[in-house]
Design a protein around this motif. Structure first.
Motif, PDB file in Angstrom:
ATOM      1  N   GLY A  46       0.781  -1.222   0.000  1.00  0.00           N
ATOM      2  CA  GLY A  46       0.000   0.000   0.000  1.00  0.00           C
ATOM      3  C   GLY A  46       0.814   1.274   0.000  1.00  0.00           C
ATOM      4  N   LEU A  47       2.108   1.161  -0.314  1.00  0.00           N
ATOM      5  CA  LEU A  47       2.978   2.332  -0.297  1.00  0.00           C
ATOM      6  C   LEU A  47       2.906   3.139  -1.591  1.00  0.00           C
ATOM      7  N   ILE A  48       2.595   2.480  -2.700  1.00  0.00           N
ATOM      8  CA  ILE A  48       2.412   3.151  -3.987  1.00  0.00           C
ATOM      9  C   ILE A  48       1.154   2.563  -4.629  1.00  0.00           C
ATOM     10  N   PRO A  49       0.564   3.268  -5.599  1.00  0.00           N
ATOM     11  CA  PRO A  49      -0.640   2.733  -6.246  1.00  0.00           C
ATOM     12  C   PRO A  49      -0.356   1.412  -6.951  1.00  0.00           C
ATOM     13  N   GLY A  50      -1.299   0.497  -6.828  1.00  0.00           N
ATOM     14  CA  GLY A  50      -1.180  -0.770  -7.515  1.00  0.00           C
ATOM     15  C   GLY A  50      -1.665  -0.667  -8.953  1.00  0.00           C
ATOM     16  N   THR A  51      -1.225  -1.582  -9.802  1.00  0.00           N
ATOM     17  CA  THR A  51      -1.687  -1.676 -11.191  1.00  0.00           C
ATOM     18  C   THR A  51      -1.874  -3.160 -11.503  1.00  0.00           C
ATOM     19  N   PRO A  52      -2.599  -3.481 -12.565  1.00  0.00           N
ATOM     20  CA  PRO A  52      -2.761  -4.896 -12.926  1.00  0.00           C
ATOM     21  C   PRO A  52      -1.429  -5.617 -13.143  1.00  0.00           C
ATOM     22  N   PHE A  53      -0.464  -4.930 -13.764  1.00  0.00           N
ATOM     23  CA  PHE A  53       0.829  -5.565 -14.005  1.00  0.00           C
ATOM     24  C   PHE A  53       1.541  -5.907 -12.698  1.00  0.00           C
ATOM     25  N   LEU A  54       1.548  -4.974 -11.772  1.00  0.00           N
ATOM     26  CA  LEU A  54       2.219  -5.207 -10.497  1.00  0.00           C
ATOM     27  C   LEU A  54       1.537  -6.319  -9.708  1.00  0.00           C
ATOM     28  N   SER A  55       0.224  -6.340  -9.738  1.00  0.00           N
ATOM     29  CA  SER A  55      -0.518  -7.404  -9.041  1.00  0.00           C
ATOM     30  C   SER A  55      -0.229  -8.761  -9.658  1.00  0.00           C
ATOM     31  N   ALA A  56      -0.191  -8.804 -10.989  1.00  0.00           N
ATOM     32  CA  ALA A  56       0.072 -10.068 -11.679  1.00  0.00           C
ATOM     33  C   ALA A  56       1.488 -10.557 -11.402  1.00  0.00           C
ATOM     34  N   LEU A  57       2.411  -9.619 -11.229  1.00  0.00           N
ATOM     35  CA  LEU A  57       3.790 -10.006 -10.962  1.00  0.00           C
ATOM     36  C   LEU A  57       3.901 -10.718  -9.612  1.00  0.00           C
ATOM     37  N   ILE A  58       3.214 -10.206  -8.607  1.00  0.00           N
ATOM     38  CA  ILE A  58       3.211 -10.875  -7.303  1.00  0.00           C
ATOM     39  C   ILE A  58       2.508 -12.224  -7.403  1.00  0.00           C
ATOM     40  N   ALA A  59       1.409 -12.263  -8.141  1.00  0.00           N
ATOM     41  CA  ALA A  59       0.629 -13.500  -8.254  1.00  0.00           C
ATOM     42  C   ALA A  59       1.426 -14.617  -8.919  1.00  0.00           C
ATOM     43  N   PHE A 109       4.387 -15.394  -8.548  1.00  0.00           N
ATOM     44  CA  PHE A 109       5.265 -16.051  -7.578  1.00  0.00           C
ATOM     45  C   PHE A 109       4.483 -16.777  -6.491  1.00  0.00           C
ATOM     46  N   GLY A 110       3.178 -16.557  -6.442  1.00  0.00           N
ATOM     47  CA  GLY A 110       2.358 -17.191  -5.422  1.00  0.00           C
ATOM     48  C   GLY A 110       2.184 -16.360  -4.172  1.00  0.00           C
ATOM     49  N   GLY A 111       2.398 -15.048  -4.288  1.00  0.00           N
ATOM     50  CA  GLY A 111       2.193 -14.167  -3.138  1.00  0.00           C
ATOM     51  C   GLY A 111       3.459 -13.429  -2.734  1.00  0.00           C
ATOM     52  N   VAL A 112       3.284 -12.498  -1.804  1.00  0.00           N
ATOM     53  CA  VAL A 112       4.380 -11.633  -1.379  1.00  0.00           C
ATOM     54  C   VAL A 112       5.539 -12.435  -0.775  1.00  0.00           C
ATOM     55  N   ASP A 113       5.251 -13.318   0.165  1.00  0.00           N
ATOM     56  CA  ASP A 113       6.321 -14.063   0.832  1.00  0.00           C
ATOM     57  C   ASP A 113       7.114 -14.906  -0.158  1.00  0.00           C
TER      58      ASP A 113
END
Length: 281
Positions: A167-180, A182-186
């Motif tokens: 939540g430190l910067i605005p999210g975008t679909p690309f950024l969300s997909a990049l985390i997904a 890998f299977g999540g933040v951790d």
């Protein structure tokens, strides 16, 4: 068996963060063999780089003994501390010269001309060749540099994806997909802990191709880094610019409004082979 007429034999080696290439030629310039192997950054992974250098060399040499060859090596990481000095005793060649990949990139890309070369692939490095000789900047590795490179793009994209997830910067679909992916933040953080530059660079094609606002902003930042490096190297009378490496064609049209951009005369591997030919008897 090589005949005396074909001696001496010359080996050119171009080693970067993604792979290592080698070419064998005779004194007339006839190509006798080629070889490829994995990454060859002698600063970030000395043992792995050495193994890949020798593998590519043996593949190119075929039945010819490496001890019979004059070798020119342009290697990522050769400007880091004593990496080149550490490598030299392990090289089996009759004679050899080890320089940075920027030097062989400049030699191959510019031919006999003056100019500025940016080699932008897994890492990034720049060099100017003119009447004063060769001046290099960059090429210091992902930990402290390699701006605009594939590894830098991947690292920056993942960093911003994690910041967006917090939540430190605005999210975008690309950024969300990049985390997904890998299977999540951790899981993304766990991957990044052991990832090398070549691993981060695997994310670069998606960043380059994306029209997502976060990816577009990152490419604009990367273009600014390329322009800054070229600006730092330009003399009072601007020299033409040649961009090579996997991302060279991506950035060339992006900087064309600022500089005279020319195609490369040859490759970094051509430069390494030319370096081998310069080794004295």
């Amino acid at each position: 068996m090589m005949t005396p007429a074909r001696l001496p034999l010359f080996l050119g080696i171009d080693g970067g963060g993604t792979g290592c290439r080698a070419v064998l030629a005779d004194g007339r310039g006839e190509i006798l063999g080629r070889g490829t192997a994995g990454p060859a950054n002698i600063a970030s992974d000395f043992e792995g780089a050495l193994g890949n250098i020798l593998q590519a060399a043996r593949e190119a040499a075929g039945e010819v003994s490496l001890t019979a060859l004059r070798a020119g090596l342009g290697l990522a990481g050769a400007n880091a501390g004593a990496a080149a000095d550490r490598l030299r005793p392990h090289l089996p060649f009759a004679r050899s010269t080890v320089v940075t990949d920027a030097e062989t990139a400049a030699l191959g890309a510019l031919g006999d001309s003056w100019g500025i070369v940016g080699a932008i692939g897994t890492g990034s490095v720049y060099a100017r060749r003119d009447g004063a000789g060769l001046r290099q900047i960059g090429g210091r590795g992902l930990a402290v540099g390699d701006e605009a490179s594939g590894a830098w793009l991947g690292k920056m994209a993942l960093s911003r994806a994690l910041r967006a997830a917090d939540g430190l910067i605005p999210g975008t679909p690309f950024l969300s997909a990049l985390i997904a992916r890998f299977g999540g933040v951790d899981a993304a953080v766990a991957w990044a802990v052991t990832a090398r530059g070549a691993d981060f660079a695997t994310l670069a094609p998606e960043i380059v191709a994306s029209r997502d606002p976060a990816a577009l902003a990152l490419m604009e930042e990367a273009t600014a880094e390329v322009n800054a490096a070229i600006t730092a190297l330009q003399p009072s009378q601007p020299l033409p610019v040649v961009l090579i490496g996997g991302l060279g064609p991506v950035f060339a049209p992006r900087i064309a409004a600022h500089w005279t951009v020319r195609p490369a005369v040859g490759s970094a591997l051509d430069g390494a082979l030319a370096l081998a030919h310069q080794i004295p008897d």
